[in-house]
Design a protein around this motif. Structure first.
Motif, short mmCIF file in Angstrom:
data_model
loop_
_atom_site.label_atom_id
_atom_site.label_comp_id
_atom_site.label_asym_id
_atom_site.label_seq_id
_atom_site.Cartn_x
_atom_site.Cartn_y
_atom_site.Cartn_z
N GLY A 25 0.96 -1.12 0.03
CA GLY A 25 -0.02 0.02 0.20
C GLY A 25 0.81 1.25 -0.15
O GLY A 25 0.55 2.35 0.31
N ASN B 1 -8.36 1.74 -2.64
CA ASN B 1 -8.58 1.82 -1.08
C ASN B 1 -10.01 2.46 -1.27
O ASN B 1 -10.84 2.28 -0.20
CB ASN B 1 -7.65 2.78 -0.50
CG ASN B 1 -6.28 2.08 -0.21
OD1 ASN B 1 -6.24 1.05 -0.04
ND2 ASN B 1 -5.21 2.99 -0.04
N THR B 2 -10.51 3.29 -2.15
CA THR B 2 -11.72 3.91 -2.30
C THR B 2 -12.66 2.73 -2.41
O THR B 2 -13.89 2.85 -1.65
CB THR B 2 -11.94 4.87 -3.30
OG1 THR B 2 -10.77 5.69 -3.10
CG2 THR B 2 -13.10 5.47 -3.25
N ILE C 151 -3.48 2.63 -6.12
CA ILE C 151 -3.67 2.04 -4.74
C ILE C 151 -4.76 3.11 -3.95
O ILE C 151 -5.70 2.70 -3.32
CB ILE C 151 -2.37 2.54 -3.86
CG1 ILE C 151 -1.42 1.45 -4.44
CG2 ILE C 151 -2.82 2.35 -2.33
CD1 ILE C 151 0.09 1.60 -3.62
N SER C 152 -4.90 4.31 -4.44
CA SER C 152 -5.79 5.17 -3.99
C SER C 152 -7.23 4.77 -4.33
O SER C 152 -8.26 4.68 -3.75
CB SER C 152 -5.95 6.68 -4.31
OG SER C 152 -6.74 7.46 -4.18
#
Length: 264
Positions: A232, A262-263, A258-259
């Motif tokens: 991450g 995660n969302t 990655i963002s």
């Protein structure tokens, strides 16, 4: 006689593959690709595995392909040997040849070499024992198979043994180095383990900066990308990718991925 002269010329080419001058080695590989002597297959394979110069390795690879393609001058056995060698080191090139519908493509795919030991069915501890006792200079293909099996397991217990194997592979067979590095990237390693071993900051970055073989450097880059994604955003991996990658937008794309993950 003509046959004796021909054999002497072929032997001279084989000897020349070990010349100190890389340009001479390149010309020898190209000549073997034109003449396609059966005794050239093993020598070209060794050039692919051992030569430090990418242009020589590429010439040897292209020569090996000619053995596979030229069914008029190569026996089925020679073509199969050349194909299996190519598949070991450059599987994508081997697949591409099959897509081109070369002669006897079914024969080449149906006669795969039988692996004497099925490493994929072994436990992690058994594989580690095998890795520790493997003599890579004598059996690099075994090292490759073990590393791939450990990478598939992904068990971090194999982290230190794989690191030690990589340290022992400073020179010699680059295919083994690539497989070991790929295995490191595929392990499920915690940030704490990464810090303790200094895998990224010291070991992988050193290979990226100093390995003479571009394929090895590419494997390091991919391993760092995988580590960055799995953790991450492990900071030392980000720093290495930002500093040494020739793609200025790579890190930004990885951060966005990655963002987004995660969302979701």
């Amino acid at each position: 006689t003509a046959t004796a002269n021909h054999n002497q010329a072929i032997q001279a080419l084989l000897n020349t593959l070990g010349d100190n001058d890389s340009f001479v080695r390149l010309q020898a590989a190209q000549a073997l690709g034109k003449l396609i002597p059966p005794v050239g297959i093993d020598a070209l394979y060794q050039a692919i595995r051992q030569d430090k110069f990418s242009n020589v390795r590429k010439a040897a690879k292209e020569a090996l392909k000619k053995y596979i393609i030229d069914s008029n001058r190569s026996t089925s056995e020679d073509r199969l040997n050349a194909f299996n060698y190519l598949k070991l080191v450059y599987p994508k090139d081997a697949e591409k040849l099959l897509e081109e519908k070369i002669t006897d493509s079914k024969f080449l795919t149906d006669h795969n070499p039988v692996q004497s030991v099925n490493f994929e069915n072994m436990s992690v501890s058994e594989l580690i024992d095998k890795l520790n006792t493997n003599k890579t200079n004598k059996d690099p293909d075994e090292c490759v198979a073990i590393a791939k099996a450990l990478g598939k397991h992904g068990d971090s217990d194999s982290l230190n043994p794989i690191i030690q194997k990589l340290k022992n592979l400073e020179e010699g067979d680059w295919v083994a180095r690539v497989s070991v590095i790929e295995a490191l990237g595929n392990l499920n390693i915690s940030n704490q383990q990464l810090e303790q071993t200094q895998l990224v900051q010291t070991i992988l970055v050193d290979r990226w900066r100093n390995d003479a073989i571009s394929d090895v450097r590419d494997a390091v880059k991919q391993a760092l990308i995988t580590i960055y994604e799995k953790t991450g955003g492990y900071k030392p991996a980000a720093q290495a990718l930002e500093r040494y990658s020739d793609d200025p937008f790579l890190l930004e794309r990885l951060k966005a991925m990655i963002s987004s993950a995660n969302t979701n």
